[in-house]
Write a protein that holds these residues in place. Sequence first.
Motif, PDB file in Angstrom:
ATOM      1  N   ARG A   1     -47.615   5.363  18.505  1.00 58.04           N
ATOM      2  CA  ARG A   1     -46.474   4.318  18.628  1.00 58.04           C
ATOM      3  C   ARG A   1     -46.755   3.182  18.919  1.00 58.04           C
ATOM      4  O   ARG A   1     -46.434   2.052  18.595  1.00 58.04           O
ATOM      5  N   VAL A   2     -47.755   3.004  20.177  1.00 61.04           N
ATOM      6  CA  VAL A   2     -48.013   1.537  20.651  1.00 61.04           C
ATOM      7  C   VAL A   2     -48.693   0.796  19.505  1.00 61.04           C
ATOM      8  O   VAL A   2     -48.492  -0.319  19.219  1.00 61.04           O
ATOM      9  N   VAL A   3     -49.706   1.587  18.771  1.00 66.48           N
ATOM     10  CA  VAL A   3     -50.641   0.865  17.891  1.00 66.48           C
ATOM     11  C   VAL A   3     -49.689   0.479  16.777  1.00 66.48           C
ATOM     12  O   VAL A   3     -49.750  -0.996  16.452  1.00 66.48           O
ATOM     13  N   ALA A   4     -48.571   1.148  16.503  1.00 71.42           N
ATOM     14  CA  ALA A   4     -47.775   0.962  15.279  1.00 71.42           C
ATOM     15  C   ALA A   4     -46.812  -0.217  15.531  1.00 71.42           C
ATOM     16  O   ALA A   4     -46.625  -1.536  15.006  1.00 71.42           O
ATOM     17  N   GLU A   5     -46.457  -0.269  16.847  1.00 72.29           N
ATOM     18  CA  GLU A   5     -45.506  -1.470  17.418  1.00 72.29           C
ATOM     19  C   GLU A   5     -45.969  -2.625  17.474  1.00 72.29           C
ATOM     20  O   GLU A   5     -45.746  -3.666  16.819  1.00 72.29           O
ATOM     21  N   ASP A   6     -47.280  -2.627  18.161  1.00 77.94           N
ATOM     22  CA  ASP A   6     -48.105  -3.722  18.604  1.00 77.94           C
ATOM     23  C   ASP A   6     -48.615  -4.427  17.181  1.00 77.94           C
ATOM     24  O   ASP A   6     -48.733  -5.723  17.099  1.00 77.94           O
ATOM     25  N   THR A   7     -49.032  -3.473  16.198  1.00 78.89           N
ATOM     26  CA  THR A   7     -49.644  -4.053  14.831  1.00 78.89           C
ATOM     27  C   THR A   7     -48.575  -4.774  14.276  1.00 78.89           C
ATOM     28  O   THR A   7     -48.834  -5.816  13.605  1.00 78.89           O
ATOM     29  N   TYR A   8     -47.325  -4.246  14.566  1.00 82.31           N
ATOM     30  CA  TYR A   8     -46.148  -5.127  13.718  1.00 82.31           C
ATOM     31  C   TYR A   8     -45.671  -6.288  14.132  1.00 82.31           C
ATOM     32  O   TYR A   8     -45.994  -7.491  13.680  1.00 82.31           O
ATOM     33  N   HIS A   9     -45.830  -6.476  15.740  1.00 81.71           N
ATOM     34  CA  HIS A   9     -45.899  -7.860  16.299  1.00 81.71           C
ATOM     35  C   HIS A   9     -47.097  -8.696  16.245  1.00 81.71           C
ATOM     36  O   HIS A   9     -46.798 -10.074  15.852  1.00 81.71           O
ATOM     37  N   ILE A  10     -48.319  -8.265  15.795  1.00 80.73           N
ATOM     38  CA  ILE A  10     -49.324  -9.119  15.440  1.00 80.73           C
ATOM     39  C   ILE A  10     -49.376  -9.873  14.023  1.00 80.73           C
ATOM     40  O   ILE A  10     -49.793 -10.910  14.100  1.00 80.73           O
ATOM     41  N   VAL A  11     -48.839  -8.887  13.234  1.00 73.91           N
ATOM     42  CA  VAL A  11     -48.799  -9.127  11.961  1.00 73.91           C
ATOM     43  C   VAL A  11     -47.797 -10.256  11.695  1.00 73.91           C
ATOM     44  O   VAL A  11     -47.853 -11.215  11.120  1.00 73.91           O
ATOM     45  N   LYS A  12     -46.599 -10.288  12.293  1.00 73.48           N
ATOM     46  CA  LYS A  12     -45.359 -10.887  12.429  1.00 73.48           C
ATOM     47  C   LYS A  12     -45.829 -12.235  12.827  1.00 73.48           C
ATOM     48  O   LYS A  12     -45.337 -13.318  12.494  1.00 73.48           O
ATOM     49  N   LYS A  13     -46.622 -12.347  13.999  1.00 76.38           N
ATOM     50  CA  LYS A  13     -46.991 -13.611  14.604  1.00 76.38           C
ATOM     51  C   LYS A  13     -48.114 -14.258  13.809  1.00 76.38           C
ATOM     52  O   LYS A  13     -48.312 -15.441  13.842  1.00 76.38           O
ATOM     53  N   GLY A  14     -49.003 -13.397  13.122  1.00 75.84           N
ATOM     54  CA  GLY A  14     -49.980 -13.903  12.613  1.00 75.84           C
ATOM     55  C   GLY A  14     -51.293 -14.359  12.850  1.00 75.84           C
ATOM     56  O   GLY A  14     -52.092 -14.741  12.291  1.00 75.84           O
ATOM     57  N   SER A  15     -51.522 -13.846  13.880  1.00 78.64           N
ATOM     58  CA  SER A  15     -52.903 -13.990  14.600  1.00 78.64           C
ATOM     59  C   SER A  15     -53.469 -12.902  15.381  1.00 78.64           C
ATOM     60  O   SER A  15     -52.555 -12.223  16.091  1.00 78.64           O
ATOM     61  N   VAL A  16     -54.654 -12.622  15.322  1.00 80.92           N
ATOM     62  CA  VAL A  16     -55.239 -11.471  15.941  1.00 80.92           C
ATOM     63  C   VAL A  16     -56.139 -12.125  16.948  1.00 80.92           C
ATOM     64  O   VAL A  16     -56.835 -12.970  16.684  1.00 80.92           O
ATOM     65  N   SER A  17     -56.363 -11.830  18.089  1.00 78.28           N
ATOM     66  CA  SER A  17     -57.196 -12.169  18.993  1.00 78.28           C
ATOM     67  C   SER A  17     -57.506 -11.114  19.928  1.00 78.28           C
ATOM     68  O   SER A  17     -57.094  -9.908  19.797  1.00 78.28           O
ATOM     69  N   ARG A  18     -58.805 -11.113  20.755  1.00 85.53           N
ATOM     70  CA  ARG A  18     -59.329 -10.253  21.436  1.00 85.53           C
ATOM     71  C   ARG A  18     -58.107  -9.980  22.681  1.00 85.53           C
ATOM     72  O   ARG A  18     -58.329  -8.726  23.100  1.00 85.53           O
ATOM     73  N   HIS A  19     -57.520 -10.782  23.069  1.00 85.18           N
ATOM     74  CA  HIS A  19     -56.412 -10.649  24.033  1.00 85.18           C
ATOM     75  C   HIS A  19     -55.379  -9.602  23.514  1.00 85.18           C
ATOM     76  O   HIS A  19     -55.053  -8.786  24.361  1.00 85.18           O
TER      77      HIS A  19
END
Length: 146
Positions: free
Chosen positions: A43-61
């Motif tokens: 669930r955490v992976v799905a939720e955080d993936t959504y937020h990262i894709v929505k924000k449009g940036s992937v980082s090590r942080h």
Amino acid sequence: MPSSRFSGTLSSPKVDVSIDTGIPFINLTVDGFLKIGTIAATRVVAEDTYHIVKKGSVSRHNFEHTLKKMCKEGAYWGTVAGLYVGMEYGIGRIRGTRDWKNAMIGGAVTGALVSIATQNNKDKVLTDAITGSAVATAAEFINYLT
């Protein structure tokens, strides 16, 4: 008028991990921990993936934050599930029967223990025990229906 029909079934893949310690209580507790802990982490992976894709940036942080959150949520919910499954099994062994009352009592004890562990006041402990009991009993009744 021509018509067509589609018939079939849809099923999800089933992965079952079995750990046999020779002690049913421990087997069930570990099984509950692993299954629900995995669901919480997913669930955490799905939720955080959504937020990262929505924000449009992937980082090590972002990756590190998600990994820490996965471990924390997986361990927390896995522990709660393992505690509940162990309580329900133990109460069933003590009572000598397997019925919905074991789920009700196991849910109440689990709700109270989790609440006490998070250092809530007496009213909150009672509320959490009632909530745990209600959720576990409802889940047991739904399980009987299916």
